[in-house]
Design a protein around this motif. Structure first.
Motif: not given
Length: 214
Positions: A116-117, A127-129, A199-202, A211-212
């Motif tokens: 996952p991204a 946390v991993y990005v 990108r992640f928090i809309i 969150l996506v």
């Protein structure tokens, strides 16, 4: 080779251990009576079931507190999902790889499952990005915010929900501006610099955030 599927643990104190899924129903949870006992403080006592139906397997969430994820996507409470050879299953903070001996073997034999991204590990508070560890780590409140959003990913959560989850000691006396500032700080750590769109928090204007992870 066994005719039954198996789970191989990928994280935590049980990493490397294998569990054969020979029973029609394999119970998973923190309870000592579970068929697969999770050494995971974030797991529910009765967390999930793995069901063997003919030559196929499915995972069923037992309304667990911290959820079941299949390939990074959280199941709805009480939901069921079919398992495919090589997929990743996560119960709370403990990850497993599922292997199905009845699957057609292709080359390479094991097909890599996309990471996952964004991945959040509550056990280590890491946390991993895009597969890379976020360093330095988030502050305590920043992590609490991201973990709450991560558990609810895909769902729009209100600012009130965030305030209660991140600042329980405030008894609801948290301003929207406090939530917005904390979200901004977390974004600055996990989002690409100078990105035009999050990108992640809309942001869902007038309500809260979503969150996506893909």
């Amino acid at each position: 080779m066994s005719q039954f599927g198996k789970l191989v643990c990928l994280s935590g104190p049980q990493a490397g251990m294998e569990y054969e899924l020979s029973a029609e129903i394999t119970t998973v949870g923190r309870s000592a009576s579970s068929d697969l006992v999770l050494e995971d403080q974030f797991a529910s006592r009765q967390h999930a079931e793995i069901r063997r139906i003919d030559n196929a397997y499915q995972v069923h969430d037992l309304n667990s507190k911290n959820g079941v994820l299949v390939n990074g996507k959280r199941l709805a409470p009480g939901a069921t999902a079919w398992l495919e050879d090589g997929c990743e299953i996560q119960f709370a903070s403990t990850r497993f790889r599922f292997y199905d001996p009845s699957a057609t073997v292709t080359a390479p034999a094991l097909i890599a499952v996309k990471e996952p991204a964004l991945r959040v590990d509550p056990a280590t508070r890491q946390v991993y990005v895009d597969g890379k560890l976020l360093d330095p780590p988030l502050s305590v409140k920043q992590f609490d915010l991201l973990w709450f959003l991560y558990q609810s990913r895909g769902r729009v959560v209100s600012k009130d929900e965030i305030a209660q989850a991140v600042w329980p000691e405030a008894n609801g006396d948290v301003y929207d501006a406090n939530v917005d500032r904390m979200v901004s700080r977390v974004r600055s750590r996990i989002e690409p610099e100078h990105a035009e769109e999050p990108r992640f928090i809309i942001t869902v204007r007038g309500y809260g955030y979503q969150l996506v992870v893909d």
